[in-house]
Design a protein around this motif. Sequence first.
Motif: not given
Lengths: 227, 251
Positions: A39-49, A70-75
Amino acid sequence: MDTLIQGENGQDFVGVHIQGNVCNFVLCDGVSMSYQGDFAARYLGNTLLDWLKRTSDWSSAGFGSYMKQITSEATEQLQQLTPSGDVSPLLREVLEDKQRLGSQTMYICGRIELPTRKKQGRIWMAWQGDSRLRYWKDETEISQYFRGTMLTKERWSTRSGPVGGLPHVYQSRLEYGEPMRLQLYTDGLDDLDPMRQWLPDEQIQLLLNAPHTGGLCDDAAFLELKW
Amino acid sequence: MNYTIQASQRTPALIIYLIDISASMNMLMDNKRRIDIVYEALSLAIRQMVFRSTKGSRLTPRYRIAILAYSDDVYDLLNGIKGIDEIAAVGSLPDLTPKRFSDAAKAFLQAERILQSELPHIQDCPAPLVCHMTDGVATGDDPEPIAKRIMNMSVPDGNVLVENIFISDHMLNAPIPQPRRWKGVLPETELVDEHAVKLRNMSSQLPESYREMLVEADYLLEPGALMMLPGSCAELVSIGFQMSAATPVRA
């Protein structure tokens, strides 16, 4: 022309976005001991792109602050991913503990703005973790700039943002007519570490298949960019 | 020979627990029976192994466990070696009921037999570990020669590790006020109990890779510390069991 290639393999994530002379890229290695590292990999990957496409603040401080922001939305999203009902009570308890601690990923992201005859180009990269970042100029490896910065204890967490230190940021000009090569891969492909010469795709695929060990011990992702 | 092979599904770590269930384990420590503190600490170690074996929602069997409780006889509580996934599926450990005597040599002999049968098949795996927990002098034969033989067995990752948790208030000159700041038992540490000296002779040096895992968990054991814990309080017993599960794993 827009080109978007995103691949997922286990807990690793690779994303590349090319538009005109600009290439944005992300490689993430989800931490398997954290909760749903994929989840973290996918979330961060898309968010950073997305961030790479629209940001105008390339400062280290700006990037560090964004990674925290970006941590609050990820959490919030992670809280929706509750452990499935068919696991044993002990495993459920452990997974719930992990969920509270958050999901984590290592990452490398960057942007290449190709040089033209009239204008210098630029490369910007940021990373945390032990994924490999290797760089060649005119077939000479110049990765020494990054040595000692690829640390297993560093990563990004949905709960707290950067963990183990601040993100590493590298920025440099690109000259027209200078052949460059950038190679990124996760630690699952560490068989590549001793290799200095360029390898064709078929040989990379052979390493990924790892027939000599009956398959790789871990997920692996690989990205090579040449210009 | 450096204890760096990571415990993985393909190369699981083998841990054999030897638990003294002699009558003295009924005595109280921190207002609980010693045996209950041991049960809780062992359960916590199992939980830690589950934590370290979980990838996504899936439990990958990175650890294989045997639990031998011993008194006059040896009781194989899991009926052989079980994967951490099998133990997690059951959810709790079998009860530990104190009996009479404390024949540690019999337990070490059984551990030696398990290792003799396992070693040919685990050459690519982390070095196995035998974690022995006792609260007193062994009755029966001297376990030290058997423990020494076990410590001389090896796989390419290193010699078999032997750890001892000695539940006693009389092992060290002074109490340990802050277990998390404690440096550990070193070869030169003065021990005031003869049995503790014997257990130290039967304890391996803490591998650096294990020490690093424990430092990450905020325990400050010094380089060169031995795999020996004075179980004078529940937290130290717990550190001892956590030490047994500190095999390196891939993050």
